[in-house]
Design a protein around this motif. Structure first.
Motif, PDB file in Angstrom:
ATOM      1  N   VAL A  98       0.837  -1.199   0.000  1.00  0.00           N
ATOM      2  CA  VAL A  98       0.000   0.000   0.000  1.00  0.00           C
ATOM      3  C   VAL A  98       0.876   1.255   0.000  1.00  0.00           C
ATOM      4  O   VAL A  98       0.631   2.214  -0.750  1.00  0.00           O
ATOM      5  CB  VAL A  98      -0.958   0.001   1.204  1.00  0.00           C
ATOM      6  CG1 VAL A  98      -1.681   1.340   1.318  1.00  0.00           C
ATOM      7  CG2 VAL A  98      -1.965  -1.137   1.086  1.00  0.00           C
ATOM      8  N   ALA A  99       1.911   1.257   0.835  1.00  0.00           N
ATOM      9  CA  ALA A  99       2.808   2.412   0.913  1.00  0.00           C
ATOM     10  C   ALA A  99       3.524   2.637  -0.411  1.00  0.00           C
ATOM     11  O   ALA A  99       3.640   3.783  -0.882  1.00  0.00           O
ATOM     12  CB  ALA A  99       3.814   2.210   2.046  1.00  0.00           C
ATOM     13  N   ASN A 100       4.012   1.561  -1.035  1.00  0.00           N
ATOM     14  CA  ASN A 100       4.683   1.698  -2.333  1.00  0.00           C
ATOM     15  C   ASN A 100       3.741   2.292  -3.375  1.00  0.00           C
ATOM     16  O   ASN A 100       4.128   3.162  -4.163  1.00  0.00           O
ATOM     17  CB  ASN A 100       5.179   0.328  -2.815  1.00  0.00           C
ATOM     18  CG  ASN A 100       6.403  -0.147  -2.070  1.00  0.00           C
ATOM     19  OD1 ASN A 100       7.211   0.650  -1.618  1.00  0.00           O
ATOM     20  ND2 ASN A 100       6.545  -1.452  -1.936  1.00  0.00           N
ATOM     21  N   THR A 101       2.510   1.801  -3.383  1.00  0.00           N
ATOM     22  CA  THR A 101       1.534   2.288  -4.362  1.00  0.00           C
ATOM     23  C   THR A 101       1.213   3.757  -4.138  1.00  0.00           C
ATOM     24  O   THR A 101       1.122   4.544  -5.092  1.00  0.00           O
ATOM     25  CB  THR A 101       0.248   1.443  -4.293  1.00  0.00           C
ATOM     26  OG1 THR A 101       0.569   0.065  -4.556  1.00  0.00           O
ATOM     27  CG2 THR A 101      -0.776   1.925  -5.297  1.00  0.00           C
ATOM     28  N   LEU A 102       1.069   4.141  -2.885  1.00  0.00           N
ATOM     29  CA  LEU A 102       0.762   5.536  -2.565  1.00  0.00           C
ATOM     30  C   LEU A 102       1.893   6.460  -3.010  1.00  0.00           C
ATOM     31  O   LEU A 102       1.652   7.509  -3.621  1.00  0.00           O
ATOM     32  CB  LEU A 102       0.506   5.676  -1.065  1.00  0.00           C
ATOM     33  CG  LEU A 102       0.026   7.049  -0.574  1.00  0.00           C
ATOM     34  CD1 LEU A 102      -1.262   7.457  -1.280  1.00  0.00           C
ATOM     35  CD2 LEU A 102      -0.190   7.021   0.945  1.00  0.00           C
TER      36      LEU A 102
END
Length: 351
Positions: A98-102
């Protein structure tokens, strides 16, 4: 500064392969600009494998690293390099995806990006593949170290494992003669090889006049390596808590003296190949990950069944010894491909 670069080098402290492959990527794409590097809880023994600049910022907190990247991506061009190596599609990995995508979404607004290069999926692939798929589709660049991993996610190219860039250069390898050791390094945290498998090592060593040698590149393999050394005699090198650079140099020297290196660990085989030894993929069970990852280097047919060989094990080893030049040529080509990937990533960052 017009841009910031975030890089992940954290890995298992007691696994030499983790530092070698991450250093390969780190060195291939780093520029003269300061880096913001996630090192986690890794101690100086692990971090000795890397050379950091005096302006580089090291982060112990993964949350702090991601927050810094997210904040940076809102105000300047920001590039984030995800961890190379093995990806596990489990529940614990979801927050990271999720953090990478954000960060990928916010950084794209200022022509930055998130890069996933040289990753392989663990088999079985796990039940939480969707976050990884979303992550990959949001990234600016995606490459996998084997075709199976790429096919599972459906995004990206296939590029060699970054560890091929380390070790002795191609010119020296072409001039180096085969060594006189038969070196064995096996997983000690799973099923141990059978007496039949073990006996084949002695048969091959005696027939080809090779010195049995036993190595542990990962701390959990110490007990098995020592057990084999006790059984066959010969030299043994165990994980002793030394820093990664010292152990790596010792093992590379030993691999350079080896005719064959037998292992069910991927980065034992890659380190061995980068020092001129013929890698043999074998263990108590077929080393599936090693076989598919080396296939991406253009290397096939190096797995020998020592549990129930259908033909003379000695003949199989002799046949592979005859392919040594072919294997070194495949390594040379893989290094060209890995450098090309590194250059492409560097160009993206500097543009």
């Amino acid at each position: 500064m017009s841009r910031r670069i975030f890089f992940w080098v954290e890995g298992q402290e007691h696994n030499l392969g983790d530092s070698v492959l991450r250093r390969g990527m780190f060195n291939a794409v780093r520029t003269a600009e300061p880096l913001h590097v996630y090192v986690g809880a890794c101690g100086p023994e692990y971090l000795s494998s890397f050379t950091f600049g005096h302006e580089d910022v090291l982060y112990r907190s993964l949350t702090g690293w991601y927050l810094a990247a997210l904040k940076s991506s809102l105000i300047r061009k920001t590039h984030l390099f995800m961890s190379a190596g093995e990806a596990i599609a489990d529940r614990r990995s979801i927050p990271m995806r999720v953090a990478n995508t954000l960060v990928a979404l916010t950084s794209s607004l200022r022509r930055g990006g998130v890069y996933q290069a040289g990753v392989g999926l663990r088999k079985p692939k796990g039940r939480f593949l969707l976050p990884l798929k979303i992550n990959a589709r949001a990234a600016s660049f995606v490459s996998w170290r084997d075709s199976w991993s790429r096919d599972q996610v459906g995004v990206g190219s296939v590029t060699p494992d970054w560890a091929v860039l380390e070790g002795t250069n191609d010119r020296e390898l072409a001039q180096r003669s085969p060594g006189d050791r038969i070196t064995v390094s096996l997983r000690g945290d799973k099923e141990w090889p059978t007496p039949a498998w073990r006996s084949q090592i002695g048969v091959v060593a005696e027939a080809l006049a090779l010195r049995p040698t036993f190595v542990s590149q990962v701390e959990v393999d110490n007990e098995l390596a020592q057990s084999l050394a006790d059984e066959f005699g010969g030299d043994v090198v165990l994980w002793d808590g030394s820093d990664h650079r010292i152990l790596e140099n010792e093992l590379r020297s030993l691999y350079s003296e080896s005719c064959f290196v037998i292992s069910d660990r991927l980065h034992v085989l890659i380190l061995a190949l980068t020092e001129g030894a013929v890698p043999i993929a074998s263990g108590a069970q077929e080393p599936e990950k090693s076989i598919r990852t080396l296939r991406a280097l253009g290397i096939e047919g190096i797995n020998i069944d020592l549990v129930s060989p259908s033909e003379s094990a000695v003949s199989s080893f002799e046949a592979l010894a005859g392919r040594r030049s072919e294997l070194l040529e495949a390594l040379k080509n893989a290094r060209v491909a890995a450098r090309r990937t590194g250059d492409a990533l560097t160009q993206r960052v500097m543009s």
